[in-house]
Scaffold this motif. Structure first.
Motif, PDB file in Angstrom:
ATOM      1  N   VAL A 125     -35.659   0.371 -57.305  1.00 24.80           N
ATOM      2  CA  VAL A 125     -36.200   1.335 -58.276  1.00 24.80           C
ATOM      3  C   VAL A 125     -36.626   0.606 -59.549  1.00 24.80           C
ATOM      4  N   GLN A 142     -30.337   0.573 -59.260  1.00 27.55           N
ATOM      5  CA  GLN A 142     -30.933   0.207 -57.963  1.00 27.55           C
ATOM      6  C   GLN A 142     -32.099  -0.769 -58.136  1.00 27.55           C
ATOM      7  N   GLU A 168     -31.907   3.781 -72.216  1.00 25.83           N
ATOM      8  CA  GLU A 168     -31.914   4.858 -71.220  1.00 25.83           C
ATOM      9  C   GLU A 168     -31.072   4.409 -70.022  1.00 25.83           C
ATOM     10  N   VAL A 169     -30.126   5.231 -69.619  1.00 22.11           N
ATOM     11  CA  VAL A 169     -29.295   4.906 -68.449  1.00 22.11           C
ATOM     12  C   VAL A 169     -29.811   5.719 -67.266  1.00 22.11           C
ATOM     13  N   GLY A 170     -30.146   5.008 -66.173  1.00 23.40           N
ATOM     14  CA  GLY A 170     -30.741   5.668 -65.011  1.00 23.40           C
ATOM     15  C   GLY A 170     -32.235   5.839 -65.232  1.00 23.40           C
ATOM     16  N   THR A 171     -32.867   4.734 -65.579  1.00 30.02           N
ATOM     17  CA  THR A 171     -34.259   4.769 -66.051  1.00 30.02           C
ATOM     18  C   THR A 171     -35.253   5.059 -64.923  1.00 30.02           C
ATOM     19  N   ASN A 223     -31.713  10.986 -68.408  1.00 30.36           N
ATOM     20  CA  ASN A 223     -32.753  11.891 -67.924  1.00 30.36           C
ATOM     21  C   ASN A 223     -32.605  12.150 -66.431  1.00 30.36           C
ATOM     22  N   TYR A 272     -39.221  12.491 -62.633  1.00 27.62           N
ATOM     23  CA  TYR A 272     -38.550  13.665 -62.051  1.00 27.62           C
ATOM     24  C   TYR A 272     -38.972  14.947 -62.759  1.00 27.62           C
ATOM     25  N   GLY A 283     -24.534   1.669 -65.430  1.00 25.44           N
ATOM     26  CA  GLY A 283     -24.317   2.163 -66.796  1.00 25.44           C
ATOM     27  C   GLY A 283     -22.844   2.252 -67.168  1.00 25.44           C
ATOM     28  N   ALA A 284     -21.971   2.245 -66.175  1.00 27.85           N
ATOM     29  CA  ALA A 284     -20.531   2.289 -66.462  1.00 27.85           C
ATOM     30  C   ALA A 284     -20.087   1.028 -67.212  1.00 27.85           C
ATOM     31  N   THR A 334     -28.168  -2.972 -63.794  1.00 25.95           N
ATOM     32  CA  THR A 334     -26.696  -2.901 -63.841  1.00 25.95           C
ATOM     33  C   THR A 334     -26.251  -1.446 -63.742  1.00 25.95           C
TER      34      THR A 334
HETATM   35  N1  SAM Z   1     -34.548   9.121 -65.124  1.00 23.75           N
HETATM   36  C1  SAM Z   1     -35.490   9.072 -64.020  1.00 23.75           C
HETATM   37  C2  SAM Z   1     -36.370  10.306 -64.026  1.00 23.75           C
HETATM   38  O1  SAM Z   1     -36.030  11.270 -64.725  1.00 23.75           O
HETATM   39  O2  SAM Z   1     -37.415  10.284 -63.365  1.00 23.75           O
HETATM   40  C3  SAM Z   1     -34.774   8.902 -62.676  1.00 23.75           C
HETATM   41  C4  SAM Z   1     -33.927  10.052 -62.239  1.00 23.75           C
HETATM   42  S1  SAM Z   1     -33.046   9.728 -60.715  1.00 23.75           S
HETATM   43  C5  SAM Z   1     -32.559  11.296 -60.196  1.00 23.75           C
HETATM   44  C6  SAM Z   1     -31.524   9.051 -61.318  1.00 23.75           C
HETATM   45  C7  SAM Z   1     -31.541   7.538 -61.482  1.00 23.75           C
HETATM   46  O3  SAM Z   1     -30.332   7.132 -62.099  1.00 23.75           O
HETATM   47  C8  SAM Z   1     -31.641   6.803 -60.162  1.00 23.75           C
HETATM   48  O4  SAM Z   1     -32.688   5.863 -60.217  1.00 23.75           O
HETATM   49  C9  SAM Z   1     -30.278   6.121 -60.021  1.00 23.75           C
HETATM   50  O5  SAM Z   1     -30.333   4.897 -59.326  1.00 23.75           O
HETATM   51  C10 SAM Z   1     -29.896   5.935 -61.466  1.00 23.75           C
HETATM   52  N2  SAM Z   1     -28.435   5.839 -61.687  1.00 23.75           N
HETATM   53  C11 SAM Z   1     -27.486   6.632 -61.157  1.00 23.75           C
HETATM   54  N3  SAM Z   1     -26.271   6.255 -61.555  1.00 23.75           N
HETATM   55  C12 SAM Z   1     -26.456   5.179 -62.375  1.00 23.75           C
HETATM   56  C13 SAM Z   1     -25.577   4.340 -63.084  1.00 23.75           C
HETATM   57  N4  SAM Z   1     -24.254   4.502 -63.024  1.00 23.75           N
HETATM   58  N5  SAM Z   1     -26.099   3.335 -63.826  1.00 23.75           N
HETATM   59  C14 SAM Z   1     -27.449   3.141 -63.867  1.00 23.75           C
HETATM   60  N6  SAM Z   1     -28.332   3.915 -63.193  1.00 23.75           N
HETATM   61  C15 SAM Z   1     -27.848   4.920 -62.472  1.00 23.75           C
END
Ligand code: SAM
Length: 213
Positions: free
Chosen positions: A74, A71, A44-47, A115, A194, A97-98, A95
């Motif tokens: 987070v 972050q 999962e990217v952006g977990t 997500n 979220y 995700g890029a 890290t």
């Molecule tokens: N997926 C979770 C949810 O649905 O509750 C968090 C949603 S939150 C709006 C988006 C998350 O993606 C943030 O914690 C942010 O730091 C992370 N994020 C944004 N860009 C990212 C990237 N390039 N690589 C990894 N994480 C990333």
């Protein structure tokens, strides 16, 4: 997403290095050694705070999971939630995700979950969207040719953008829902933080797609 700095995060992450990786390039080709069993890998990217990936790992002990988050504050919260009941099939990675193609081998991942990714509504920030063409290129490198991307959001603009970028890539849609919570697929849906917070305000959009071979 802006987050408050958590002074405890650094120390907590260092103290739990069995479950979280902060030097992911060093683990290229070796991820399976961090799990109890060698088995399919979903990422999962952006977990975020981890609810989705933790519940998935509990529900599917036959799959290994990695939660990638940019972050520190987070991911430290996700890690703390996870440490209440640690599982042998889940790891966290701090890290961007890029960089997925620098930390995973070609075809190594079966599924990528995105997500409630940050929508970055301004056009000049479009490259930061996790479903922009450059991110899709990166996912294609590390996904198994039969692998899938599963994407959920409450943001209609981001969903429309994603339908276009994926279609143009080209990718093939296996499933599209414009109101996940009122569709049959919802029976097996695992909610994110979220999703819990924002689904009372309107529909949740979901798609599953794979790359054209
Ligand atoms: N997926 C979770 C949810 O649905 O509750 C968090 C949603 S939150 C709006 C988006 C998350 O993606 C943030 O914690 C942010 O730091 C992370 N994020 C944004 N860009 C990212 C990237 N390039 N690589 C990894 N994480 C990333």
């Amino acid at each position: 997403m802006r987050v408050r700095n958590k002074p405890w995060a650094d120390g907590y992450i260092k103290a739990h290095s069995d479950y979280i990786v902060t030097d992911p390039k060093a683990w290229l080709g070796k991820w399976q050694t961090r799990f109890e069993k060698n088995q399919p890998l979903d990422v999962e990217v952006g977990t975020g705070k981890g609810q989705f990936i933790i519940q998935n790992a509990k529900a599917h002990p036959d799959i290994n999971y990695i939660g990638v988050e940019l972050q520190k504050s987070v991911i430290a919260t996700a890690l703390r939630k996870f440490m209440a009941d640690p599982l042998p099939n889940l790891q966290f990675v701090l890290t961007d995700g890029a960089n997925l193609d620098e930390i995973f081998l070609a075809n190594e991942i079966q599924k990528i979950f995105l997500n409630f990714s940050d929508p970055w509504p301004k056009k000049r920030h479009a490259k930061r969207r996790l479903t922009s063409p450059n991110f899709l290129k990166t996912y294609q490198k590390v996904l198994d040719p039969q692998g899938k991307i599963e994407f959920k959001t409450d943001n209609r603009g981001l969903f429309e953008y994603t339908l276009v970028t994926m279609n143009q890539f080209p990718m093939v849609f296996d499933d599209v829902s414009l109101d996940l919570h009122h569709s049959p697929e919802n029976d097996t849906n695992i909610e994110t933080e979220y999703e819990e917070k924002f689904s009372p305000n309107g529909p949740i959009y979901k798609l599953i797609a794979h790359f054209k071979s």
